[in-house]
Design a protein around this motif. Structure first.
Motif, short mmCIF file in Angstrom:
data_model
loop_
_atom_site.label_atom_id
_atom_site.label_comp_id
_atom_site.label_asym_id
_atom_site.label_seq_id
_atom_site.Cartn_x
_atom_site.Cartn_y
_atom_site.Cartn_z
N ARG A 30 -3.56 8.59 2.37
CA ARG A 30 -4.64 8.04 3.20
C ARG A 30 -5.14 9.04 4.24
O ARG A 30 -6.23 8.88 4.78
CB ARG A 30 -4.16 6.77 3.88
CG ARG A 30 -3.83 5.62 2.92
CD ARG A 30 -3.45 4.37 3.67
NE ARG A 30 -4.52 3.93 4.56
CZ ARG A 30 -4.40 2.96 5.46
NH1 ARG A 30 -3.23 2.36 5.61
NH2 ARG A 30 -5.41 2.61 6.21
N ILE B 92 0.77 4.85 -2.75
CA ILE B 92 -0.05 5.29 -1.62
C ILE B 92 0.85 5.82 -0.52
O ILE B 92 1.70 5.10 0.01
CB ILE B 92 -0.93 4.13 -1.11
CG1 ILE B 92 -1.86 3.65 -2.24
CG2 ILE B 92 -1.74 4.57 0.10
CD1 ILE B 92 -2.70 2.45 -1.87
N ARG C 215 -9.93 2.19 -2.06
CA ARG C 215 -9.72 1.60 -3.39
C ARG C 215 -11.04 1.26 -4.09
O ARG C 215 -11.07 1.10 -5.31
CB ARG C 215 -8.88 0.33 -3.25
CG ARG C 215 -7.40 0.60 -3.01
CD ARG C 215 -6.64 -0.67 -2.74
NE ARG C 215 -5.19 -0.48 -2.77
CZ ARG C 215 -4.32 -1.26 -2.18
NH1 ARG C 215 -4.75 -2.32 -1.49
NH2 ARG C 215 -3.03 -1.01 -2.25
N ILE D 229 -7.95 1.29 3.65
CA ILE D 229 -7.38 1.25 2.30
C ILE D 229 -8.31 0.56 1.31
O ILE D 229 -8.46 0.99 0.17
CB ILE D 229 -5.99 0.58 2.33
CG1 ILE D 229 -5.31 0.73 0.99
CG2 ILE D 229 -6.07 -0.87 2.77
CD1 ILE D 229 -4.98 2.15 0.62
#
Length: 321
Positions: free
Chosen positions: A265, A292, A23, A19
């Motif tokens: 994801r 997300i 980002r 993650i």
């Protein structure tokens, strides 16, 4: 979090990124003529009379009055779709809703908005806007006109979206300045390209947006439309010159209105690094929110719960004044 661990693909749809790495991804630098290219197209589109034609639809719903609609877009293209009007309450807002690369067979009657005129256009070449010789197959559609930036089909689809806004403002002048856009996948990428250049759109929701971070998009294995473009690139090495003008992440850096983004994801169709390139283009604030999801374009445990939570956010987002 329940990111899928079993899947039938010969590549990892997470691309090995966590993650924080997702980002950290940023949009690519724009080509020098990016803004001029799109502003000129927008101004040219505003000069087209949409001439919307409405008929009672064969579809029906207890909460919505359903009308079939056809309107004129650029290049003398006739765009078909549906217009939903609330059976209860006045029309106080407008919303244009895009679709994925599978097209659309009917409007989304579960869309979580009220007192809203909702227009569901089918982008040129797809579903109710099919026209020969344009392929309605995603792998053929995405290559249409790709060798000529002015004729590339994605630009025409962006113009179809702008014309949809023109249709709503013509039919309901009182909602001018209160028209939103929502789109998923293909429609998310088209929306990211359209929104920054049309100030008539006051808020946008993009889910699993594609056509983003084109230099990266061309390198990541996928089963989506990017696969066709990657194959094309093998014999057309300069295709990136066109694609840089159609980069949804580059366009997203120019968005100034409130946005609700949903990115995944794990996604075998739209690579997560490209989705996050759009979400990361704007800072998270009271006006920009990113949701997300564990996965996109793939069923997974918890999908219904996450989609229900996202739907509630969409309801509140488009209900804001």
């Amino acid at each position: 979090m329940s990111i899928p661990t079993e899947h039938p693909f010969d590549f990892d749809p997470t691309y090995g990124l966590g993650i924080e790495e997702l980002r950290a991804i940023r949009p690519p630098e724009p080509p020098p003529n990016f803004d001029e290219f799109w502003r000129a197209r927008y101004l040219r589109t505003l000069g087209v009379n949409p001439e919307p034609r409405l008929e009672r639809s064969a579809s029906s719903h207890p909460d919505w009055r359903v009308q079939d609609i056809v309107y004129a877009s650029t290049d003398e293209f006739q765009i078909g779709g549906w217009l939903l009007l609330p059976r209860a309450g006045a029309v106080r807002r407008g919303l244009v809703v895009g679709h994925g690369y599978g097209g659309r067979d009917e409007p989304d009657f579960d869309i979580p908005v009220q007192e809203t005129a909702v227009l569901f256009p089918c982008f040129r070449g797809l579903s109710r806007s099919r026209r020969a010789p344009i392929s309605s197959d995603p792998e053929g559609h995405v290559l249409t006109g790709i060798d000529k930036p002015e004729r590339y089909i994605l630009g025409g689809c962006v113009e179809d979206l702008w014309m949809a806004v023109s249709v709503l403002t013509e039919l309901y002048p009182e909602i001018a300045g209160r028209i939103g856009y929502g789109g998923v996948s293909f429609g998310g990428g088209v929306g990211a390209l359209a929104i920054p250049f049309d100030r008539r759109i006051d808020r946008g929701h993009l889910s699993l947006p594609t056509f983003a971070n084109m230099p990266l998009w061309l390198t990541l294995p996928t089963v989506g439309s990017g696969h066709a473009v990657q194959n094309y690139q093998r014999t057309h090495k300069d295709v990136l010159k066109t694609l840089r003008l159609f980069d949804a992440a580059t366009a997203a850096t120019r968005i100034q209105i409130p946005m609700l983004l949903a990115v995944a994801r794990f996604d075998p169709v739209v690579a997560p690094p490209c989705q996050f390139s759009v979400a990361n283009a704007r800072p998270t604030s009271n006006h920009h929110e990113t949701v997300i999801l564990d996965a996109g374009h793939f069923d997974y445990p918890g999908a219904q719960e996450q989609q229900a939570q996202l739907s509630e956010k969409v309801r509140r987002f488009f209900g804001a004044t």
